[in-house]
Motif scaffolding. Sequence first.
Motif, PDB file in Angstrom:
ATOM      1  N   ARG A  43      80.724  14.619 -93.688  1.00 37.66           N
ATOM      2  CA  ARG A  43      79.377  15.029 -94.047  1.00 37.66           C
ATOM      3  C   ARG A  43      78.417  13.846 -94.004  1.00 37.66           C
ATOM      4  O   ARG A  43      77.493  13.820 -93.214  1.00 37.66           O
ATOM      5  N   ASN A  47      76.217  13.256 -90.777  1.00 38.36           N
ATOM      6  CA  ASN A  47      74.763  13.429 -90.884  1.00 38.36           C
ATOM      7  C   ASN A  47      74.019  12.175 -90.433  1.00 38.36           C
ATOM      8  O   ASN A  47      72.980  12.262 -89.787  1.00 38.36           O
ATOM      9  N   PRO A  50      74.580  11.653 -85.921  1.00 45.20           N
ATOM     10  CA  PRO A  50      74.765  12.942 -85.238  1.00 45.20           C
ATOM     11  C   PRO A  50      75.204  12.826 -83.787  1.00 45.20           C
ATOM     12  O   PRO A  50      75.727  13.778 -83.220  1.00 45.20           O
ATOM     13  N   SER A  71      82.725  19.568 -93.870  1.00 46.02           N
ATOM     14  CA  SER A  71      81.942  19.899 -92.682  1.00 46.02           C
ATOM     15  C   SER A  71      80.972  21.038 -92.942  1.00 46.02           C
ATOM     16  O   SER A  71      79.870  21.057 -92.402  1.00 46.02           O
ATOM     17  N   ARG A  73      79.330  21.592 -95.528  1.00 45.34           N
ATOM     18  CA  ARG A  73      78.202  21.061 -96.291  1.00 45.34           C
ATOM     19  C   ARG A  73      77.402  20.055 -95.483  1.00 45.34           C
ATOM     20  O   ARG A  73      76.470  19.454 -95.978  1.00 45.34           O
ATOM     21  N   ARG A  74      77.745  19.897 -94.223  1.00 50.58           N
ATOM     22  CA  ARG A  74      77.211  18.821 -93.397  1.00 50.58           C
ATOM     23  C   ARG A  74      75.699  18.668 -93.445  1.00 50.58           C
ATOM     24  O   ARG A  74      75.190  17.601 -93.682  1.00 50.58           O
ATOM     25  N   ASP A  75      74.949  19.707 -93.202  1.00 51.06           N
ATOM     26  CA  ASP A  75      73.493  19.579 -93.149  1.00 51.06           C
ATOM     27  C   ASP A  75      72.816  20.039 -94.441  1.00 51.06           C
ATOM     28  O   ASP A  75      71.604  20.159 -94.492  1.00 51.06           O
ATOM     29  N   GLU A  76      73.593  20.249 -95.471  1.00 50.19           N
ATOM     30  CA  GLU A  76      73.061  20.743 -96.728  1.00 50.19           C
ATOM     31  C   GLU A  76      72.009  19.821 -97.321  1.00 50.19           C
ATOM     32  O   GLU A  76      71.046  20.268 -97.920  1.00 50.19           O
ATOM     33  N   ASP A  77      72.172  18.514 -97.155  1.00 45.42           N
ATOM     34  CA  ASP A  77      71.242  17.553 -97.737  1.00 45.42           C
ATOM     35  C   ASP A  77      70.008  17.321 -96.886  1.00 45.42           C
ATOM     36  O   ASP A  77      69.084  16.635 -97.299  1.00 45.42           O
ATOM     37  N   GLN A  78      70.001  17.855 -95.692  1.00 45.47           N
ATOM     38  CA  GLN A  78      68.865  17.661 -94.791  1.00 45.47           C
ATOM     39  C   GLN A  78      67.773  18.686 -95.108  1.00 45.47           C
ATOM     40  O   GLN A  78      68.063  19.841 -95.382  1.00 45.47           O
TER      41      GLN A  78
END
Length: 82
Positions: A43, A47, A50, A71, A73-78
């Motif tokens: 993650r 992130n 990329p 994986s 949760r990969r873009d959860e913080d974006q």
Amino acid sequence: DEALISRSAARRVLARIEKFDEVMLDFNGVKTIGQGFADEIFRVFANANPRTRLIGINMNAQVTMMVSRASSRRDEDQPTLF
């Protein structure tokens, strides 16, 4: 022989791999990995880098589960862009 549990262990594994376009991580013989280890690689690193494709191979069910969790949760913080 090192336990693959912590974020610091993941950072040691990740040393200088951002220079590559594709990286195969071979989990042959690895019975378990920690949540922090998986999260840091699949993650946080994913992130931040990329363009680097991470490929896990020879993963047992437990390792696959931890990688899948991280994986997903990969873009959860974006931030979401509209």
